[in-house]
Design a protein around this motif. Structure first.
Motif, PDB file in Angstrom:
ATOM      1  N   GLN A   1      -7.793  11.857   9.223  1.00  0.00           N
ATOM      2  CA  GLN A   1      -9.299  12.138   9.606  1.00  0.00           C
ATOM      3  C   GLN A   1      -9.546  13.633   9.928  1.00  0.00           C
ATOM      4  O   GLN A   1      -8.556  14.000  10.829  1.00  0.00           O
ATOM      5  CB  GLN A   1      -9.874  11.114  10.772  1.00  0.00           C
ATOM      6  CG  GLN A   1      -9.845   9.556  10.352  1.00  0.00           C
ATOM      7  CD  GLN A   1     -10.409   8.915  11.520  1.00  0.00           C
ATOM      8  OE1 GLN A   1     -11.121   9.023  12.280  1.00  0.00           O
ATOM      9  NE2 GLN A   1      -9.417   7.684  11.852  1.00  0.00           N
ATOM     10  N   VAL A   2     -10.510  14.288   9.709  1.00  0.00           N
ATOM     11  CA  VAL A   2     -10.775  15.568  10.127  1.00  0.00           C
ATOM     12  C   VAL A   2     -11.411  15.647  11.532  1.00  0.00           C
ATOM     13  O   VAL A   2     -12.599  15.103  11.587  1.00  0.00           O
ATOM     14  CB  VAL A   2     -11.641  16.490   9.120  1.00  0.00           C
ATOM     15  CG1 VAL A   2     -11.865  17.991   9.649  1.00  0.00           C
ATOM     16  CG2 VAL A   2     -10.976  16.765   7.898  1.00  0.00           C
ATOM     17  N   VAL A   3     -10.854  16.275  12.346  1.00  0.00           N
ATOM     18  CA  VAL A   3     -11.414  16.469  13.691  1.00  0.00           C
ATOM     19  C   VAL A   3     -11.896  17.701  14.100  1.00  0.00           C
ATOM     20  O   VAL A   3     -12.949  17.823  14.681  1.00  0.00           O
ATOM     21  CB  VAL A   3     -10.140  16.519  14.652  1.00  0.00           C
ATOM     22  CG1 VAL A   3     -10.563  16.702  16.058  1.00  0.00           C
ATOM     23  CG2 VAL A   3      -9.441  15.321  14.649  1.00  0.00           C
ATOM     24  N   ALA A   4     -11.464  18.753  13.264  1.00  0.00           N
ATOM     25  CA  ALA A   4     -12.176  20.007  13.550  1.00  0.00           C
ATOM     26  C   ALA A   4     -11.623  21.102  12.185  1.00  0.00           C
ATOM     27  O   ALA A   4     -10.495  20.908  11.840  1.00  0.00           O
ATOM     28  CB  ALA A   4     -11.757  20.940  14.854  1.00  0.00           C
ATOM     29  N   GLU A   5     -12.324  22.109  11.785  1.00  0.00           N
ATOM     30  CA  GLU A   5     -12.005  23.038  10.991  1.00  0.00           C
ATOM     31  C   GLU A   5     -12.339  24.272  11.250  1.00  0.00           C
ATOM     32  O   GLU A   5     -13.692  24.433  11.772  1.00  0.00           O
ATOM     33  CB  GLU A   5     -12.390  22.495   9.376  1.00  0.00           C
ATOM     34  CG  GLU A   5     -13.750  22.161   9.193  1.00  0.00           C
ATOM     35  CD  GLU A   5     -13.955  21.770   7.762  1.00  0.00           C
ATOM     36  OE1 GLU A   5     -15.181  22.057   7.406  1.00  0.00           O
ATOM     37  OE2 GLU A   5     -13.229  20.980   7.175  1.00  0.00           O
ATOM     38  N   PHE A   6     -11.787  25.099  10.690  1.00  0.00           N
ATOM     39  CA  PHE A   6     -12.028  26.827  10.946  1.00  0.00           C
ATOM     40  C   PHE A   6     -11.563  27.622   9.766  1.00  0.00           C
ATOM     41  O   PHE A   6     -10.669  27.652   9.157  1.00  0.00           O
ATOM     42  CB  PHE A   6     -11.271  27.041  12.044  1.00  0.00           C
ATOM     43  CG  PHE A   6     -11.150  26.228  13.269  1.00  0.00           C
ATOM     44  CD1 PHE A   6     -12.085  26.187  14.325  1.00  0.00           C
ATOM     45  CD2 PHE A   6     -10.142  25.358  13.476  1.00  0.00           C
ATOM     46  CE1 PHE A   6     -12.442  25.290  15.293  1.00  0.00           C
ATOM     47  CE2 PHE A   6     -10.010  24.529  14.547  1.00  0.00           C
ATOM     48  CZ  PHE A   6     -11.048  24.506  15.608  1.00  0.00           C
TER      49      PHE A   6
END
Length: 395
Positions: free
Chosen positions: A58-63
């Motif tokens: 699962q993606v928690v955060a992306e930059f």
């Protein structure tokens, strides 16, 4: 993770244009929170597939930028990310990750500033932090090799810093002398032994282990002549099938990198990134200053063959987790020596650093190192965003 002493082409340009080695990371807007979202759609498409079918990630955060290499989750649930000064000059080299991929400077905005105005205080600012790590007591540690652009250390800058995420206070700063962190060194990763009050580190620039007595704050550089801390010469590692060869035609030579401490604190596991061998050594031997280099070398044990790996971690059952950048996968090695696939997903573009959370989730960050200009004849390649993933720790 991360790495060898290379000043990437973009870093050279930044150094000339904006003084990378002494540049500021204060926000242009003056805001205390910034967003790291808004990935470019074309870049994501060019980089390839989305999540694998039935992926547990699962993606928690992306930059989108700058490059992220590390993640740590404190027992209270706070998530922290690490953005070293490699190709870019990040606004917040160490940041607390909030909702919607927002970032807050950690422990405060002052620590994130590195420019001419603070160059006389290298121990009070993040210069090029490489690792953020949460220990079992809830403290967050930051390892700063202080080598912007991965070239040379800033004199007086290499340090290990202990912080309290509940109060955002710096509790302890441990400087490393040049005898422990030479100018061409790159302190890479750290584990904290609360039972014996020691810290254990890898140094990937020249290849060594470092131990720190947290009571006396004295540090020692060890095994810096031993093959277990050195890259395997001539080995060409690959990521997504892409050979890691620099613009001069030389294969990547990454020394001691991944590190993990056994649950009982008795063994330290480590591996050179350019290599396929996992090693371990008794922590008691590392703490014994009376041992000669030859006697210490005799304590090194070969655990077994592994895929080339960046980050390591160990669970309660003593499974050693490996981030496999060659396979875009998360693996684990059982105590019996079996290599198992925990997750395989095209979004794992150079999975870098693990963090085990108190709630039973496994977190991992991807750094897409193979997409950077240095490994692509000076031209950065399209890539997906840098992401923090989580998944339930498999049984």
């Amino acid at each position: 993770m991360r790495f060898t002493r290379l000043l990437f082409p973009r870093a050279i340009a930044l150094a000339a244009a904006a003084g990378l080695l002494l540049s500021s990371c204060s926000s242009p807007s003056g805001s205390s929170d910034v967003s790291g979202t808004a990935a470019v759609a074309d870049s994501t498409k060019a980089a390839g597939a989305g999540p694998a079918a039935n992926s547990p990630l699962q993606v928690v955060a992306e930059f989108t930028d700058p490059q992220m290499v590390g993640v740590a989750v404190a027992p209270g649930g706070k998530v922290f990310a690490c953005f070293p000064r490699w190709d870019y000059n990040p606004v917040y080299p160490i940041a607390e990750v909030g909702p919607n991929s927002t970032l807050k400077p950690y422990p405060n905005a002052s620590w994130c500033v590195w420019n001419d105005s603070v160059k006389s205080e290298p121990l009070k600012h993040w210069i090029c932090p490489q690792t953020v790590f949460a220990d079992k007591s809830g403290m967050v540690w930051v390892l700063d090799p202080a080598s912007p652009g991965l070239k040379f250390t800033v004199p007086g800058g290499p340090k290990l810093v202990k912080t309290d995420p509940k109060t955002n206070e710096v509790l302890l700063t441990i400087p490393f002398p040049e005898s422990v962190a030479p100018r061409k060194s790159y302190l890479n990763d750290v584990r904290i032994d609360l039972q014996n009050n020691y810290a254990y580190l890898t140094e990937s620039g020249l290849g060594a282990l470092v131990v720190v007595d947290l009571k006396t704050l004295k540090s020692r550089r060890l095994l810096d002549k031993h093959p277990s801390t050195k890259a395997v010469k001539g080995l060409v590692i690959k990521a997504e099938g892409h050979p890691m060869i620099d613009a001069q035609g030389k294969p990547a030579q990454f020394n001691a990198d991944g590190i993990a401490l056994s649950t009982d604190n008795a063994y330290l596991y480590y591996c050179p990134l350019t290599g396929h061998t996992l090693y371990r050594i008794k922590t008691a031997a590392l703490r014994d200053a009376a041992l000669s280099p030859e006697q210490l070398a005799q304590q090194v044990e070969t655990v077994g063959e592994i895929p080339a790996s960046d980050g390591l971690e160990i669970d309660q059952a003593n499974n050693v987790y490996l981030t496999s950048f060659e396979q875009s996968a998360l693996l684990r090695r059982t105590p019996e020596g079996k290599i198992e696939t925990v997750a395989k997903d095209a979004r794992l573009q150079w999975p870098d650093t693990y963090s085990f959370a108190a709630d039973g989730n496994l977190y991992v960050a991807n750094s897409a190192i193979h997409k950077t200009p240095n490994w692509n004849k000076g031209v950065g390649q399209p890539r997906q965003p840098f992401r923090i993933f989580k998944m339930a720790l498999p049984k």
